[in-house]
Design an enzyme around this catalytic site. Structure first.
Site, short mmCIF file in Angstrom:
data_model
loop_
_atom_site.label_atom_id
_atom_site.label_comp_id
_atom_site.label_asym_id
_atom_site.label_seq_id
_atom_site.Cartn_x
_atom_site.Cartn_y
_atom_site.Cartn_z
N LEU A 235 -12.60 6.17 -3.09
CA LEU A 235 -12.87 5.23 -2.00
C LEU A 235 -11.62 4.60 -1.42
O LEU A 235 -11.69 3.51 -0.83
CB LEU A 235 -13.83 4.14 -2.50
CG LEU A 235 -15.19 4.65 -2.98
CD1 LEU A 235 -16.06 3.49 -3.45
CD2 LEU A 235 -15.89 5.44 -1.87
N LYS A 236 -10.49 5.24 -1.56
CA LYS A 236 -9.26 4.75 -0.97
C LYS A 236 -8.69 5.79 0.00
O LYS A 236 -8.73 6.99 -0.28
CB LYS A 236 -8.22 4.45 -2.05
CG LYS A 236 -8.57 3.28 -2.95
CD LYS A 236 -8.50 1.97 -2.21
CE LYS A 236 -8.69 0.77 -3.15
NZ LYS A 236 -10.05 0.68 -3.70
N LEU A 237 -8.17 5.31 1.11
CA LEU A 237 -7.49 6.19 2.04
C LEU A 237 -6.05 6.38 1.59
O LEU A 237 -5.34 5.40 1.32
CB LEU A 237 -7.51 5.59 3.45
CG LEU A 237 -8.87 5.44 4.13
CD1 LEU A 237 -8.71 4.74 5.47
CD2 LEU A 237 -9.52 6.80 4.31
N ASP B 238 -6.97 14.55 6.87
CA ASP B 238 -5.79 14.32 7.71
C ASP B 238 -5.55 12.81 7.79
O ASP B 238 -6.06 12.04 6.96
CB ASP B 238 -5.96 14.97 9.08
CG ASP B 238 -7.11 14.40 9.89
OD1 ASP B 238 -7.72 13.37 9.47
OD2 ASP B 238 -7.43 14.97 10.97
N ARG C 221 0.83 -1.20 0.00
CA ARG C 221 0.00 0.00 0.00
C ARG C 221 0.87 1.26 0.00
O ARG C 221 0.50 2.28 -0.60
CB ARG C 221 -0.91 -0.03 1.25
CG ARG C 221 -2.00 1.02 1.28
CD ARG C 221 -3.00 0.83 0.15
NE ARG C 221 -4.09 1.78 0.24
CZ ARG C 221 -5.33 1.46 0.63
NH1 ARG C 221 -5.63 0.21 0.95
NH2 ARG C 221 -6.25 2.38 0.68
N ASN D 220 -11.97 16.46 0.92
CA ASN D 220 -12.89 15.34 0.70
C ASN D 220 -14.31 15.81 1.00
O ASN D 220 -14.54 16.57 1.96
CB ASN D 220 -12.54 14.16 1.60
CG ASN D 220 -13.40 12.94 1.31
OD1 ASN D 220 -13.88 12.76 0.19
ND2 ASN D 220 -13.60 12.11 2.31
N HIS E 228 -17.87 14.37 2.14
CA HIS E 228 -18.43 13.18 2.78
C HIS E 228 -19.93 13.35 2.95
O HIS E 228 -20.42 14.42 3.30
CB HIS E 228 -17.78 12.99 4.16
CG HIS E 228 -18.31 11.83 4.93
ND1 HIS E 228 -18.11 10.53 4.52
CD2 HIS E 228 -19.06 11.76 6.07
CE1 HIS E 228 -18.70 9.71 5.39
NE2 HIS E 228 -19.27 10.44 6.33
#
Length: 204
Positions: free
Chosen positions: A93-95, A144, A68, A110, A112
């Site tokens: 949809l990925k951190l 963050d 990752r 982002n 939300h």
């Protein structure tokens, strides 16, 4: 639009938030140019929207990397190539990880689909309905290291109807979320902004 502020938008799906930004950027007075669109998967409508608008695209799939961390570094490199003032997660949809945040922390936004700090994660409207709240909404925030924990830029409220299910509530939140995202991305690009602890202040 040489005087417009470049942004990079990251997507994972249909790209309706992206489309709102593309449409807004057609007006030179908006002051924002979508320099590139990145994704974590192939064959999605978000990429097709970008390609129809003549916007460069790139795809970085997590499974194509040994770790990752390697994916995070590659994504950061792709975004950096366009030297954006802002990076916008629009249904991405990925951190991201430490390498990405080291490059773009404080200017990675982002949107939300819940009123943070309530209902973080990928099931905001469902969780809101399950809890029985009377209002839901959308939150624009500066990303963050946490999950939906960054400093809040803006929020909009959407009443929850007794007849709502996840799909109807999600759609009504999107209808409020799109203009909020367009408004504040434009303002942040034109006016500048500062992140001071938990507060985000517009202006230089």
């Amino acid at each position: 639009m040489p005087d417009s502020t470049p942004i990079v938008v990251l997507v994972s799906g249909s790209g309706t938030l992206l489309q709102a930004l593309i449409d807004a950027s057609a007006d030179p007075a908006y002051g924002v140019r979508v320099a590139a669109v990145g994704a974590d998967r192939d064959g999605i409508e978000g990429l097709a929207r970008a390609e129809r608008a003549g916007i460069p695209t790139f795809v970085r799939r997590v499974r194509d990397f040994a770790s990752r961390e390697d994916w995070d570094a590659a994504l950061a490199g792709d975004v950096a190539a366009y030297d954006p003032a802002l990076v916008v997660s629009a249904g991405f949809l990925k951190l991201v990880g430490p390498t990405f945040l080291a490059s773009f922390g404080g200017r990675y936004l982002n949107s939300h689909n819940a009123l943070l700090p309530a209902f973080p994660g990928i099931h905001g409207p469902r969780d809101a309905l399950d809890y029985g709240v009377k209002v839901a909404g959308a939150t624009l925030f500066v990303v963050d290291e946490g999950v939906d924990t960054g400093a809040i830029v803006a929020q909009c409220v959407v009443p929850v109807d007794d007849s709502d299910d996840v799909d109807t509530l999600t759609e009504r939140i999107k209808q409020a979320e799109r203009p909020q995202l367009v408004d504040y991305v434009g303002r942040m690009a034109r006016e500048g902004f500062q992140v001071e602890g938990r507060r985000v202040r517009l202006g230089r």
